[in-house]
Scaffold this active site. Structure first.
Site, PDB file in Angstrom:
ATOM      1  N   ASP A  39      -1.643  16.808  12.532  1.00  0.00           N
ATOM      2  CA  ASP A  39      -2.554  17.486  11.611  1.00  0.00           C
ATOM      3  C   ASP A  39      -2.026  17.381  10.183  1.00  0.00           C
ATOM      4  O   ASP A  39      -0.815  17.215   9.975  1.00  0.00           O
ATOM      5  CB  ASP A  39      -2.698  18.961  12.005  1.00  0.00           C
ATOM      6  CG  ASP A  39      -3.442  19.143  13.319  1.00  0.00           C
ATOM      7  OD1 ASP A  39      -4.378  18.355  13.573  1.00  0.00           O
ATOM      8  OD2 ASP A  39      -3.086  20.057  14.076  1.00  0.00           O
ATOM      9  N   TYR A  67       8.825  19.230  19.155  1.00  0.00           N
ATOM     10  CA  TYR A  67       8.451  19.836  17.877  1.00  0.00           C
ATOM     11  C   TYR A  67       9.324  21.045  17.579  1.00  0.00           C
ATOM     12  O   TYR A  67       9.867  21.681  18.496  1.00  0.00           O
ATOM     13  CB  TYR A  67       6.999  20.340  17.907  1.00  0.00           C
ATOM     14  CG  TYR A  67       5.947  19.315  18.203  1.00  0.00           C
ATOM     15  CD1 TYR A  67       5.246  18.695  17.165  1.00  0.00           C
ATOM     16  CD2 TYR A  67       5.615  18.977  19.515  1.00  0.00           C
ATOM     17  CE1 TYR A  67       4.248  17.767  17.434  1.00  0.00           C
ATOM     18  CE2 TYR A  67       4.618  18.043  19.789  1.00  0.00           C
ATOM     19  CZ  TYR A  67       3.948  17.440  18.751  1.00  0.00           C
ATOM     20  OH  TYR A  67       2.959  16.528  19.022  1.00  0.00           O
ATOM     21  N   ASP A  81      -4.176  27.536  12.638  1.00  0.00           N
ATOM     22  CA  ASP A  81      -3.066  27.183  11.760  1.00  0.00           C
ATOM     23  C   ASP A  81      -3.289  27.792  10.374  1.00  0.00           C
ATOM     24  O   ASP A  81      -4.268  28.517  10.146  1.00  0.00           O
ATOM     25  CB  ASP A  81      -2.869  25.662  11.684  1.00  0.00           C
ATOM     26  CG  ASP A  81      -4.082  24.926  11.139  1.00  0.00           C
ATOM     27  OD1 ASP A  81      -4.762  25.446  10.235  1.00  0.00           O
ATOM     28  OD2 ASP A  81      -4.374  23.803  11.611  1.00  0.00           O
ATOM     29  N   ARG A 178      -0.496  24.459  18.065  1.00  0.00           N
ATOM     30  CA  ARG A 178      -1.152  25.606  17.412  1.00  0.00           C
ATOM     31  C   ARG A 178      -1.877  26.470  18.444  1.00  0.00           C
ATOM     32  O   ARG A 178      -2.016  27.683  18.262  1.00  0.00           O
ATOM     33  CB  ARG A 178      -2.083  25.160  16.297  1.00  0.00           C
ATOM     34  CG  ARG A 178      -3.082  24.104  16.627  1.00  0.00           C
ATOM     35  CD  ARG A 178      -3.669  23.497  15.346  1.00  0.00           C
ATOM     36  NE  ARG A 178      -4.363  22.250  15.576  1.00  0.00           N
ATOM     37  CZ  ARG A 178      -5.676  22.102  15.531  1.00  0.00           C
ATOM     38  NH1 ARG A 178      -6.452  23.137  15.253  1.00  0.00           N
ATOM     39  NH2 ARG A 178      -6.233  20.934  15.738  1.00  0.00           N
TER      40      ARG A 178
END
Length: 212
Positions: A39, A67, A81, A178
C-alpha cells in the site's frame, strides 16, 4: 537485454505501480512488474521483475512475507490504516489496558485464520476493484479468505489515550496486515488501525539487501 529481479526498499507515499513505472522509464525497459503489492503508506521490500524475470512474479508473490507493523488502539478507519476516514474513536485508559489480554488475543491470531479482505483493496468483485466500489459507497459481500500466520510477536506496547502496539509478523500470501490490526482491535473491544507497516522480508529476500 536486461533480465532479473531488483529488491527495492519502497518509500512511503508512493504506489507499487509508480515504483514499476519509474524503474521502467529510468532504464528504458520493455517489461517490468512487481511481486506483491505494498500500500502507498507501507514501506520495505518490493521485488521488481524485469523482462524475462516477469514470468517469476507469480511465484515470488506466493512466498511467505515478514513485516513490522504498528497499530493504534481506540480508533477505527474505513481503510483500516492511517489514510482512511475515521469511523469511531474510543479513548483507552491505562487501567483498561490489560497486557495479559493483549498477549492472549495476539496468540489467538497465530496459525490458520480467516480474514475478510478490506473494501479498500485491489481484489476484484464481479469485475470491479473493491476500492472503486468503496469510493462509490457500494458494499460488496466479500467472503472470508484463509491465510496462515506463522509468527506474530509483540515488540512494544506504548501507553496513552490511544495506545500503540508494535509487532512482528510472518505470514502467507494474501494476508492483510491492516485487517489483522482491525480484527485484533475489535477482539480487544477498542478498535484499531494500522499506523505504519514495513515489509522486512519476502522468503530470503531481506530489507538489508534492498536498494532505495
Amino acid at each position: 537485454m536486461i533480465n532479473g529481479i531488483l529488491n527495492i526498499n519502497k518509500p512511503e507515499g508512493i504506489t507499487s505501480a509508480k515504483v514499476v513505472a519509474k524503474i521502467k522509464k529510468s532504464f528504458e525497459l520493455g517489461k517490468v512488474g512487481h511481486a506483491g503489492t505494498l500500500d502507498p503508506f507501507a514501506t520495505g521490500v518490493l521485488l521488481i521483475c524485469i523482462n524475462r524475470a516477469t514470468k517469476a512474479a507469480q511465484y515470488l508473490s506466493g512466498l511467505d512475507k515478514e513485516y513490522i507493523g504498528t497499530m493504534i488502539l481506540g480508533v477505527t478507519t474505513d481503510t483500516q490504516d492511517l489514510d482512511g476516514k475515521v469511523l469511531r474513536i474510543r479513548k483507552v485508559s491505562k487501567k483498561e489496558l490489560d497486557t495479559y489480554k493483549i498477549h492472549k488475543i495476539f496468540d489467538s491470531f497465530k496459525g490458520i485464520i480467516y480474514q475478510r479482505p478490506p473494501m479498500f483493496s485491489a481484489i476484484k468483485y464481479k469485475g470491479s476493484r473493491l476500492y472503486n466500489l468503496a469510493r462509490e459507497g457500494i458494499k460488496a459481500d466479500v467472503g472470508l479468505r484463509k491465510v496462515k500466520i506463522h509468527k506474530l510477536n509483540i515488540m512494544k506496547i506504548k501507553n496513552g489515550f490511544y495506545p500503540s502496539i508494535t509487532f512482528n509478523v510472518q505470514c502467507s500470501k494474501g494476508t492483510y496486515i491492516r485487517t489483522i490490526c482491525h480484527d485484533i482491535g475489535d477482539a480487544l473491544g477498542y478498535g484499531a488501525f494500522c499506523s505504519s507497516l514495513k515489509r522486512t522480508k519476502i522468503s530470503n529476500h531481506t530489507i538489508a539487501q534492498s536498494v532505495d
